[in-house]
Every structure is written in structure tokens, then in C-alpha cells.
Write an enzyme that holds these catalytic residues in place. Structure first.
Site, mmCIF file in Angstrom:
data_model
loop_
_atom_site.group_PDB
_atom_site.id
_atom_site.type_symbol
_atom_site.label_atom_id
_atom_site.label_comp_id
_atom_site.label_asym_id
_atom_site.label_seq_id
_atom_site.Cartn_x
_atom_site.Cartn_y
_atom_site.Cartn_z
ATOM 1 N N HIS A 87 1.795 4.780 -2.759
ATOM 2 C CA HIS A 87 1.998 6.220 -2.578
ATOM 3 C C HIS A 87 3.352 6.642 -3.139
ATOM 4 O O HIS A 87 3.481 7.693 -3.782
ATOM 5 C CB HIS A 87 1.947 6.584 -1.091
ATOM 6 N N HIS B 247 3.266 6.929 -6.834
ATOM 7 C CA HIS B 247 2.559 8.154 -7.215
ATOM 8 C C HIS B 247 3.521 9.340 -7.157
ATOM 9 O O HIS B 247 3.560 10.181 -8.076
ATOM 10 C CB HIS B 247 1.380 8.355 -6.267
ATOM 11 N N HIS C 40 0.827 -1.212 0.000
ATOM 12 C CA HIS C 40 0.000 0.000 0.000
ATOM 13 C C HIS C 40 0.861 1.262 0.000
ATOM 14 O O HIS C 40 0.687 2.150 -0.844
ATOM 15 C CB HIS C 40 -0.919 -0.009 1.224
ATOM 16 N N GLU C 41 1.773 1.349 0.947
ATOM 17 C CA GLU C 41 2.590 2.557 1.053
ATOM 18 C C GLU C 41 3.481 2.739 -0.169
ATOM 19 O O GLU C 41 3.776 3.874 -0.573
ATOM 20 C CB GLU C 41 3.425 2.526 2.337
#
Length: 679
Positions: A472, A475, A468-469
Site C-alpha cells: 500500500h 502505491h 502487505h502494508e
């Protein structure tokens, strides 16, 4: 101090502009903040001092170029204060927070600057700007207007007071929470109280005790959410209750670290500020500049999900109750442990048995990095020659498929008393063509560190969190924009979780899982039958998971839908009433975060915005369907997702970017199916 002696006064000469951490000392921060404030205000004064009519070139471009010293020191300092805090950083942050608020107000409430931006906005169709430049004017105008730039001087003075008070109070909330979390770590004299934990967990608990001078004992450090991951494995019910009680007592024990008065004061001030700015509630103020637009839209969606989630949780609770002897009732500290038993009975899935297959280095290199290489063609090389901000933080160089540099990725995996709870991504350097800056991003997690020589075995949830991280981080790495304002993850709050949630899908994707899920001792791959059972159990316990999340999201909304005229005096009573009103007041399913340790909403920037996770999950679930329909882990799919969504950063409306990627608006049905709410 001479200018050359402060590393923040000029751009770093290290690869990708990596801050020169080996040179940065505590005494550098305050002078850099002071110069940063002064320089940016002087730059803004120069913009408004001219008598020339406003143009994009004489107003927007110098505004975007302003504040570079402040940006450099702020990114480094706030990363350090959250991941490796000290008495010095705690003290300086409390001093700097209101100064930052005042500095922001000095810019956003500058009437001459607002007049120039408003003038450009009124003439947008005449300016002949490209799409990104036009959007820049639109965003500045919207943000300055919402920030109160149109208030009279008396209103602006009141607003400045609110902003400075809130910056001080939210900083204090975070520091109180960190201190209380450390103080409430649960000490066990012997390993018997931790029966059920594996060698890795026991090693981590022994290491945590040793670091506190408690040799021979065991310390369970608390995580940010209400539930601790070790509750699933602990067989001693009294031990589980001790850990849960410690977790839920954060911020309510009286003394210096009690957060109850801060919760009341923060929400009151936010409500008063919202009224000053023309909104009934803080929730209305926040959502006005998010994709949701109104708190009613948020309430409609969450209200649609809550009854089904609560119903599913009650059905799951009935299954758990059958695991207990007569006379005992399922309590919050039992849920994870009993769920493991029921999951094993129904699906023959044991998360504890999976941990030997989730060795951290394999997960990182052969899972997280491997999926990114397959999907986007990027590669990762560790750079031990580059010094990070802490000895445990590792630096990786990221390159595109053609060998061109993309940026640096820093991973800080382990928990420590100086690190706040949870997991997150920070930018240290954000890409911008205007400033010719590269990209450096940081992922922080809180994985317990085992003793030297012991392997780091991740739980199922920790593995998911790493994927998940890293979403980020991607992105932040992929965004290619002209203006600093749109760099990386600078998008609407209720959109920012979308790319990271999508990246979770690769954790169990067959080609990825097969590549990293290898037993750390035997070298055997995770058996396919275990994988199949894992997939069969994907919807299991979703009633609980959705309910605990929605309880926190709706609690956040409740706090921020109070008006300036409402008088709230009792945090516990308000919380109980808010959960009862939406049918999520099940004592066995407490909210993921209670008010006094709800860092997201009272110190983390998610105030009235914690709904963002499930709001973004609508896009996420719809995107996962798209990948499945189009062949999954293919380069052409990665390129489309990178170029049309991740790569645009905040440079266009996010829902417009989504439509460009998907060909239509997102549909909610995939989310309902995933969460077991479609019946």
C-alpha cells in the site's frame, strides 16, 4: 489565536511537507477544522457564483484546489485518532464526524455545482481534454450523482440526516470496539498459563502487564481478527479457550461498549439511504461504483468459492481431530495449535521455529526495503531528525535510483492501548502536480512490543503483513498524478488491495528470503530445507483460511443486502442464519470477524466491500504468474508494474490499467490453484 500560531493554517516547510508534529497541540485541531470547513465552502461558493458558462478551468480546477486546510488537518487528526487516540481525540472525533458528513453533503448536494459538472460531462467530447482531465470529469459526475446530487430538496434533507447519523454511529462503533478490546485483554498470574510461547512473546506479555500496572503478571492483548496468533503455540487448552472467548465476546457484553444495537441501526440506516438513492440495498449502492458493479457479481464469485472452501476445511478438521484424545472435539481455539502439529507431521514445518529468523529490523531493511530496491531501484534512509506523531513511529526518506526525492515513509510497528487493531496505511501528504505536493505515507501494525533490550521477533503472519502494508505504501509513494482526487491509493475499493497483495510475494522469493531470514542469535541463514518445506506447505490449511475470510465477506454482504423493509432485531441470529445459508456455519471455523467487532464494515469504509480482498486477489494471483513467467525480481519488471499500474494512482479505470500492464484481463485459475479450490 493568531493565524501563525496554528500549524495547519499553512503548508509545512519541513522536508516533503511532513506535518510539524513537534508544534501540533490538541488545541490546534478544532480551529483548523472550523477554518477548513469555512474556507472550502467559500471556495465552492466562488465557483458557482460566476455567471460564466462552466469550463474545466473555472469549475474543475478550483474544485480540485479547494479545501487544503481541511485536508491537512483531517489527514493528521484521523491518523492520530486511529494510531494514538486519547480522551480528547475520541471526544473531538465524535463531534467532528457528523460535521464532516454535513460538509461533504454541502458540496456534493450543491445543485449549482452539480449543474456545472453535469454540463461539462454532457460536453466531454467537445472539451479537448487530456485523458486524466476527462476522467476527472467522469468521476466527479458519477460520484455526485450516486451521492444524491439529483434528489429534490426534501430528498436531500433526508439524505443529510442519514449521513450525519451514520457518521456518528460508525465513529461510536470504533470507539466502543477499542475500549472493549482493551478491557478484555486476558490477564495471567503466572507464565505457566502461557506455556509454549517463546521468550519474545512472554516478554511482550510481561511488558503489556507492566504498562497496566500489573507488575509480575502477563497480559495477552487482543488482535482485531477472531483468532489470536499466539493460539498456535499455547499448549494449555484452557488458556487458548480464555483468549478465544475474550476475542469473540467483544461488543456483546452489555454496557456502554455493546455494539449490537449499533450494528442494527447502522445497517437499517444504510438500507434506508440506499432506497432514497434509488437502490434496493446498500450493497447495490456500493458496488455500483466499484469494479464489481453489482452485488450479484460478488455473490456469484463468493458463491463459487464457498462450497469448495468449506469442503476443504472439513477435510482439514478431520486431520486435526486425530490429534485429540477420544471424547474431545476440535474447537475454534484448538485449530491453530493442532494445525501446527499436523503441519509439522506432514511437512516438518514449525512456524514457531521460524521466528528467530524474522527479527523485525532485518525483515524491514533486508527484506521489505531490499525487495523494493531490487525491483524499483528506490533507496531508504532513516531520518531521526524528523519528528513523527509518536516516539515509536520512525521516519524514512525514500529516493529514486537517480537520487531524486520520492517521499517519506513512516513505520509505526508496535501495538498500544491507544491504537486500534489491525494494520493499515494512511497518507499524510498526497502527491499532486496541480498543488505541487509531495508524498508522506504511514504504515501502522500491531506487533507486541518486547521489554527493553529484547529483540522484536515477528511471526510468519506479521512478516507477511509488513510486506502487505508496504505494498500500500508503495502505491501511495509511486502514484504520479495531476489532480489530488487521483492521488495515491484513491482507487476503487475492490481494487485497492491488489498492489499490496502482490507485494506479499517477495516475502518468500528466494533472493529476498535469503537476504533477511537470518537467525538473530547465531547469524545463520534459514536452512534451505526449511524453505523448501515451507514452499511445499504453501497450500496447507487453505480450507480454513479461505472459509474464515469468506464467512466474513459473505456476512458483510448479508448485512448490506437487507432492504429498508426488512426488520432485523437479533444480531446473533442474523449472523447464524447468514453463515448457514452459505454452508460456512462450522463452529470450529468462525468468521474472521463477527459482526460486533467487524471494524472493516461498521467503521472502516469496507461496508459491502469486504469482498474486495479476494476480488483483488484474482488480479494478484494472475500478476504473480506474470512475474514468474518473466524472470521475477527484475528491474524491468518493476518498472513495468510501477509505470503502468502503481504510478497511475486513480487517474484511469483500474481494469484498463491492469490490461495495459498484463496485456489481457485477469484469469481466475491462478487464484483457484493458490487457494486449493481447483478440484
Amino acid at each position: 489565536m493568531a493565524d501563525t500560531s496554528n500549524p495547519f493554517f499553512s503548508p509545512s516547510t519541513l522536508p516533503y511537507g511532513l506535518p510539524p508534529f513537534a508544534e501540533i497541540r490538541d488545541e490546534h485541531y478544532r480551529p483548523a477544522f472550523e477554518r477548513g470547513f469555512a474556507e472550502q465552502l467559500a471556495e465552492v461558493d466562488a465557483i458557482v457564483a460566476t455567471d460564466d458558462s462552466p469550463t474545466f478551468e473555472n469549475t474543475m480546477l478550483p474544485l480540485e484546489r479547494s479545501g487544503q486546510v481541511l485536508q491537512r488537518v483531517a489527514e493528521v487528526f484521523f491518523n492520530k485518532s486511529s494510531s494514538d487516540s486519547t480522551d480528547f481525540t475520541n471526544s473531538l472525533e465524535e463531534e467532528i464526524a457528523p460535521q464532516l458528513a454535513a460538509h461533504s453533503d454541502a458540496i456534493r448536494l450543491n445543485p449549482r455545482l452539480y449543474e456545472r459538472i453535469a454540463g461539462l460531462h454532457a460536453r466531454l467530447d467537445e472539451l479537448g481534454l487530456d485523458a486524466e482531465s476527462r476522467y476527472l470529469v467522469e468521476r466527479y459526475y458519477a460520484e455526485f450523482t450516486l451521492a444524491g446530487a439529483g434528489l429534490d430538496e426534501a430528498g436531500k434533507e433526508r439524505l443529510r440526516g442519514y449521513n450525519q447519523q451514520l457518521s456518528t454511529l460508525t465513529t461510536r462503533f470504533e470507539k466502543n470496539l477499542l475500549a472493549d478490546t482493551n478491557d478484555l485483554a486476558v490477564v495471567f498470574d503466572t507464565a505457566e498459563g502461557l506455556a509454549g510461547l517463546g521468550e519474545g512473546e512472554l516478554s511482550a506479555a510481561a511488558q503489556a502487564a507492566a504498562e497496566r500496572g500489573l507488575e509480575g503478571k502477563y497480559v495477552v492483548t487482543l488482535v482485531l481478527p477472531t483468532g489470536h496468533p499466539w493460539l498456535a503455540d499455547l499448549t494449555n487448552r484452557a488458556s487458548r479457550e480464555r483468549i478465544m472467548a475474550a476475542s469473540r465476546s467483544r461488543g456483546i457484553r452489555g454496557g456502554d461498549n455493546d455494539n449490537r444495537d449499533l450494528v442494527l441501526e447502522i445497517t437499517r440506516l444504510r438500507a434506508e439511504r440506499a432506497r432514497l438513492l434509488g437502490f434496493d440495498t446498500h450493497a447495490a449502492y456500493v458496488t455500483a461504483d466499484e469494479t464489481a458493479r453489482t452485488p450479484e457479481a460478488v455473490a456469484d464469485m463468493l458463491g463459487r468459492l464457498a462450497p469448495a472452501a468449506a469442503r476443504n476445511a472439513r477435510a482439514e478438521q478431520a486431520d486435526l481431530q486425530r490429534q485429540l484424545p477420544d471424547g474431545e472435539t476440535v474447537e475454534a481455539w484448538d485449530w491453530a495449535h493442532l494445525t501446527g502439529k499436523v503441519r509439522a507431521e506432514k511437512f516438518d514445518v514449525d512456524f514457531a521455529a521460524m521466528r528467530p529468523y524474522f527479527e523485525a529490523e532485518r525483515v524491514l531493511r533486508d527484506g521489505v526495503f531490499y525487495a523494493a530496491t531490487r525491483l524499483y531501484g528506490i533507496t531508504f534512509t532513516e531520518r531521526p531528525d524528523l519528528v513523527a506523531y509518536h516516539p515509536e513511529a520512525r521516519v524514512f526518506e525514500v529516493r529514486n535510483e537517480d537520487g531524486s526525492g520520492l517521499g517519506l515513509y513512516i513505520l509505526d510497528l508496535y501495538t498500544r492501548d491507544s491504537k486500534r487493531g489491525g494494520a493499515w496505511m494512511n497518507p499524510l501528504i498526497a502527491q499532486s502536480d496541480l498543488l505541487d505536493t509531495p508524498t508522506v505515507v504511514v504504515n501502522n501494525l500491531n506487533v507486541p512490543k518486547p521489554a527493553a533490550g529484547e529483540p522484536t521477533l515477528l511471526t510468519y503472519d506479521e512478516t507477511n503483513t509488513l510486506f502487505h502494508e508496504f505494498g500500500h505504501a508503495l502505491h501511495g509513494l509511486f502514484a504520479r498524478v495531476t489532480y489530488p482526487k487521483f492521488a495515491g491509493t484513491n482507487v476503487f475499493r475492490d481494487f485497492v488491495e491488489f498492489p499490496s497483495q502482490v507485494n506479499e510475494m517477495w516475502m518468500l522469493w528466494p533472493e529476498v528470503l535469503e537476504n533477511y531470514a537470518v537467525h538473530h542469535v547465531t547469524g545463520e541463514r534459514m536452512p534451505q530445507e526449511l524453505v523448501d518445506r515451507l514452499h511445499a506447505a504453501e497450500g496447507f490449511n487453505e480450507g480454513f483460511a479461505t472459509s474464515e475470510y469468506l464467512a466474513a465477506a459473505l456476512l458483510d454482504q448479508a448485512w448490506h443486502r437487507i432492504t429498508a423493509d426488512d426488520e432485523v432485531t437479533d444480531v446473533a441470529a442474523f449472523e447464524a442464519d447468514a453463515l448457514a445459508a452459505v454452508g460456512l456455519d462450522n463452529p470450529a471455523v468462525p468468521p474472521r470477524y463477527a459482526s460486533t467487532y467487524f471494524a472493516h464494515t461498521f467503521s472502516g469504509g469496507y461496508d459491502a466491500g469486504y469482498y474486495s480482498y479476494i476480488w483483488s486477489e484474482v488480479l494478484d494471483a494472475d500478476t504473480v504468474e506474470w512475474f514468474r513467467e518473466n524472470g521475477g525480481l527484475l528491474r524491468e519488471n518493476g518498472d513495468r508494474f510501477r509505470n503502468r499500474l502503481l504510478g497511475v494512482g486513480g487517474s484511469k479505470d483500474p481494469l484498463e490499467a491492469y490490461r495495459d500492464f498484463r496485456g489481457r484481463d485477469a484469469e481466475i485459475e491462478p487464484l483457484l490453484k493458490r487457494r486449493g479450490l481447483d478440484n
